[in-house]
Scaffold this motif. Structure first.
Motif, short mmCIF file in Angstrom:
data_model
loop_
_atom_site.label_atom_id
_atom_site.label_comp_id
_atom_site.label_asym_id
_atom_site.label_seq_id
_atom_site.Cartn_x
_atom_site.Cartn_y
_atom_site.Cartn_z
N VAL A 33 10.84 87.14 115.82
CA VAL A 33 10.63 88.31 114.96
C VAL A 33 10.22 88.03 113.45
O VAL A 33 8.93 88.55 112.98
CB VAL A 33 11.99 89.00 114.78
N VAL A 34 10.94 87.10 112.76
CA VAL A 34 10.44 86.51 111.55
C VAL A 34 9.04 85.88 111.64
O VAL A 34 8.24 86.34 110.47
CB VAL A 34 11.39 85.53 111.00
N LEU A 35 8.73 85.00 112.54
CA LEU A 35 7.54 84.41 112.61
C LEU A 35 6.35 85.74 112.81
O LEU A 35 5.38 85.59 112.13
CB LEU A 35 7.45 83.27 113.92
N GLY A 58 5.27 82.77 117.07
CA GLY A 58 6.39 84.11 117.50
C GLY A 58 6.43 84.37 118.65
O GLY A 58 7.57 84.74 119.27
N VAL A 70 6.54 88.79 111.81
CA VAL A 70 6.48 89.68 110.50
C VAL A 70 5.64 88.85 109.60
O VAL A 70 4.88 89.51 108.95
CB VAL A 70 8.02 89.83 109.95
N LEU A 71 6.00 87.42 109.58
CA LEU A 71 4.91 86.75 108.62
C LEU A 71 3.64 86.72 109.12
O LEU A 71 2.49 86.87 108.38
CB LEU A 71 5.46 85.28 108.64
N THR A 76 15.48 85.14 119.24
CA THR A 76 14.82 86.43 119.04
C THR A 76 14.75 86.60 117.29
O THR A 76 13.75 87.22 116.94
CB THR A 76 15.92 87.55 119.33
N ALA A 77 15.65 86.29 116.54
CA ALA A 77 15.43 86.33 115.26
C ALA A 77 14.23 85.60 114.73
O ALA A 77 13.53 86.09 113.83
CB ALA A 77 16.68 85.96 114.44
N GLY A 78 14.28 84.21 115.26
CA GLY A 78 13.10 83.59 114.98
C GLY A 78 11.77 84.06 115.12
O GLY A 78 10.88 84.02 114.43
N LEU A 99 1.43 80.96 113.34
CA LEU A 99 2.45 81.93 113.28
C LEU A 99 2.47 82.64 114.38
O LEU A 99 3.49 83.11 114.96
CB LEU A 99 2.26 82.78 111.94
N THR A 138 2.02 89.23 110.60
CA THR A 138 1.67 90.55 110.65
C THR A 138 1.22 90.63 108.96
O THR A 138 0.04 91.11 108.60
CB THR A 138 2.55 91.72 110.85
#
Length: 461
Positions: free
Chosen positions: A235-237, A206, A239-240, A231-233, A202, A242
Motif C-alpha cells: 500500500v505504501v509503495l 507495489g 501511495v508513493l 500488505t502495508a508495504g 514504485l 500515485t
C-alpha cells in the motif's frame, strides 16, 4: 492483412494465452511428485506456485507499457521466448532453487506477452463481427487453459512425469516463435509510452508486494505479521506511486488511459477475479474432501467445466458480443456465475452427488465464465487509442490477478457455517460476482456500433 493470415495470427496468439494460463493450475496435481523427486520443503512447494503467480500479476502493468513502447509484436515474441526458455529450465530443474527461479522467469515472460495479445487482436480484426468471434476464441483458449490445468496436470504427471507439465510448453513455444515473425502484424511502437524509471519501480514493486501478501495470506493467516507487513508495504509503495504519477510528465499510466470504461472494467476485473479463482479451489476441496475423490479423479471431474467454457466461448459468446455488446455479455456472465456459486453452496457435505450437486452448477458457472473472459477485456481496449491498448489490457489483467489473490485470501479462511464447509466461501464469491455486475451496470457504457463510437463517447465526457 490477408483474411486467411488473420486467423493464423489468432492461432498463434491464443496458443500462447492457453499455455500461460494453463501454467497457473497445471502444477498443482504434480506438486507431490515434485516434492519427492527434488526433496522440496513446505516453503519451497508453496514458492513453486507463488513465484509464477506473484511475478505474473505484479509485472502485468509495466508489461503493458513496455508493449506499447517497444511494439506489441516484438514484446509478444520476446515474452513468449522468455516463457518457453523458462519452461525448458523448469522441466530440466534438478533442485528446488532452479525450479522456483524458472517459475519466476516464466511469470516475467507471461507478464510481457499477455497485454500484447489483446492489442494484436484489436489490430488484426477491424470488422466488429470478426473481432467478436476472435475474442470469443481467445477467451475460450484462455479459459480452457485456466480451467483444465488440474486435469491435464494429473494425466501428464501420471503418463510422462512431472517434468512434462513444463516441457509440453517448449514445442508450442518453438512453433509460435518460428511462425510469429511472418504471421503477426507489425504495429508501430509509441515512443511516448516510455514510463519513468522511478514510477515503474514504485508501481510494479507495489503490485508485486501486494500480490505476495494475498498469495501468502491463506497459509500464513490474514492477520499474521508477514501478511500485514507485505500488505502495508504494498500500500505504501502504491501511495508513493500515485503521488509521483500526479506530478510526473512521464507516467506509467497516462491520464488519458483512465477513461470511465477502463476504470470500471478494471474494478469489475478485480471483483471477477476474486470470485472465479476461488471457485476452482473450492470445487477441488469439495470433490476431494466431501465426495472423497482421489486427486486425479477430482481433476478429471473438473474437466467438463473447462470443456464447456471453451465451447461456449467459441460459439455462444461471439454471438452475444455481436448482438448485445460486451457489457450485456459481461452482465450475463457475472449473473450466471453468482447463481452457480450459490447453488454449489447448498451442496451437502456428506452424501452429495457429483451429477446432481456439482456438474449442473459447474456447467452454469462455465457458461458464465466464458461470457466474463471476453466481456471484461473488450470494453477497456476498445475505449482507448491504439497506442494505449497494451496498458489498458495490462490494467485489466493485473486487477484480475490481484483480485484472485484477494479472493483466496479473504474467502478460504472464512469459518464453516452449515452443512457444507465451503458454504461461506462460495456465498462470498457470489457476492463478489454480484458486486462486479453492479459496477458493470452502473459504469460501463452499453453496446456501441463500433470502436470509433466507443472512443468518441469516452472523449466527449
Amino acid at each position: 492483412m490477408n483474411p486467411s493470415l488473420r486467423w493464423w495470427a489468432l492461432t498463434l496468439v491464443v496458443a500462447a494465452e492457453f499455455v500461460v494460463f494453463l501454467d497457473i493450475a497445471i502444477v498443482n496435481v504434480a506438486l507431490p511428485t515434485m516434492r519427492t523427486d527434488l526433496d522440496l520443503g513446505a516453503g519451497e512447494v508453496s514458492l513453486v506456485v507463488d513465484s509464477y503467480q506473484v511475478i505474473f500479476g505484479g509485472l502485468l502493468l509495466v508489461g503493458g507499457r513496455i508493449a506499447d513502447f517497444f511494439g506489441r509484436k516484438r514484446v509478444f515474441l520476446l515474452g513468449f521466448a522468455i516463457f518457453t526458455a523458462a519452461s525448458l529450465g523448469a522441466g530440466l530443474a534438478t533442485s528446488g532453487a532452479l525450479l522456483i527461479a524458472s517459475r519466476a522467469v516464466q511469470g516475467l515472460g507471461a507478464a510481457l506477452l499477455v497485454p500484447a495479445t489483446t492489442a494484436l487482436i484489436v489490430a488484426v480484426f477491424q470488422d466488429e463481427r470478426e473481432r467478436s468471434r476472435a475474442f470469443g476464441i481467445w477467451g475460450a483458449m484462455r479459459a480452457g487453459g485456466a480451467s483444465s490445468g488440474a486435469a491435464l496436470g494429473g494425466l501428464i504427471t501420471q503418463a510422462l512425469g512431472w517434468e512434462w507439465v513444463f516441457l509440453i510448453n517448449v514445442p508450442i513455444g518453438i512453433a509460435v516463435l518460428l511462425a510469429g515473425p511472418a504471421l503477426l502484424p507489425h504495429l508501430d511502437a509509441d515512443p511516448g509510452a516510455r514510463p519513468g524509471f522511478v514510477g515503474a519501480l514504485l508501481g510494479t514493486g507495489g503490485l508485486l508486494v501486494l500480490s505476495a501478501a494475498f498469495v501468502e495470506a491463506p497459509s500464513a493467516g490474514w492477520t499474521a505479521p508477514l501478511t500485514l507487513g507485505l500488505t502495508a508495504g504494498g500500500v505504501v509503495l502504491l501511495v508513493l506511486f500515485t503521488a509521483l504519477q500526479a506530478r510526473s510528465s512521464n507516467k506509467l499510466v497516462p491520464g488519458r488511459v483512465l477513461t470511465r470504461t477502463v476504470v470500471a472494467t478494471t474494478t469489475v476485473s478485480l471483483l471477477y477475479g476474486a470470485s472465479h479463482i476461488p471457485l476452482f479451489l473450492l470445487l477441488s476441496f469439495y470433490l476431494q474432501n466431501s465426495l472423497r475423490y482421489e486427486p486425479l479423479l477430482a481433476g478429471a471431474a473438473m474437466l467438463p467445466v473447462g470443456l464447456v467454457v471453451m465451447a461456449s466461448s467459441a460459439t455462444l459468446v461471439p454471438r452475444l458480443m455481436s448482438r448485445f455488446g460486451a457489457r450485456s455479455t459481461l452482465l450475463t456472465g457475472l449473473g450466471l456465475l453468482a447463481v452457480a456459486l450459490l447453488v454449489l453452496a447448498r451442496a451437502p457435505h456428506d452424501g452429495g452427488s457429483y451429477f446432481v450437486d456439482v456438474l449442473p452448477a459447474g456447467v452454469v458457472a462455465a457458461a458464465g465464465l466464458s461470457c466474463c473472459f471476453s466481456g471484461v477485456t473488450v470494453p477497456a481496449v476498445e475505449s482507448v487509442a491504439d497506442q494505449d491498448t497494451g496498458i489498458a489490457s495490462g490494467l485489466v489483467n493485473s486487477a484480475q490477478r490481484i483480485g484472485s489473490g484477494l479472493g483466496v485470501a479473504v474467502l478460504l479462511p472464512l469459518p464453516a457455517a452449515g452443512f457444507n464447509p465451503q458454504t461461506p466461501a462460495l456465498v462470498g464469491a457470489a457476492v463478489f460476482a454480484a458486486l462486479g455486475a453492479l459496477v458493470a451496470m452502473a459504469a460501463i457504457p452499453p453496446k456501441q456500433t463500433g470502436i470509433s463510437e466507443v472512443r468518441q463517447a469516452e472523449s466527449a465526457r
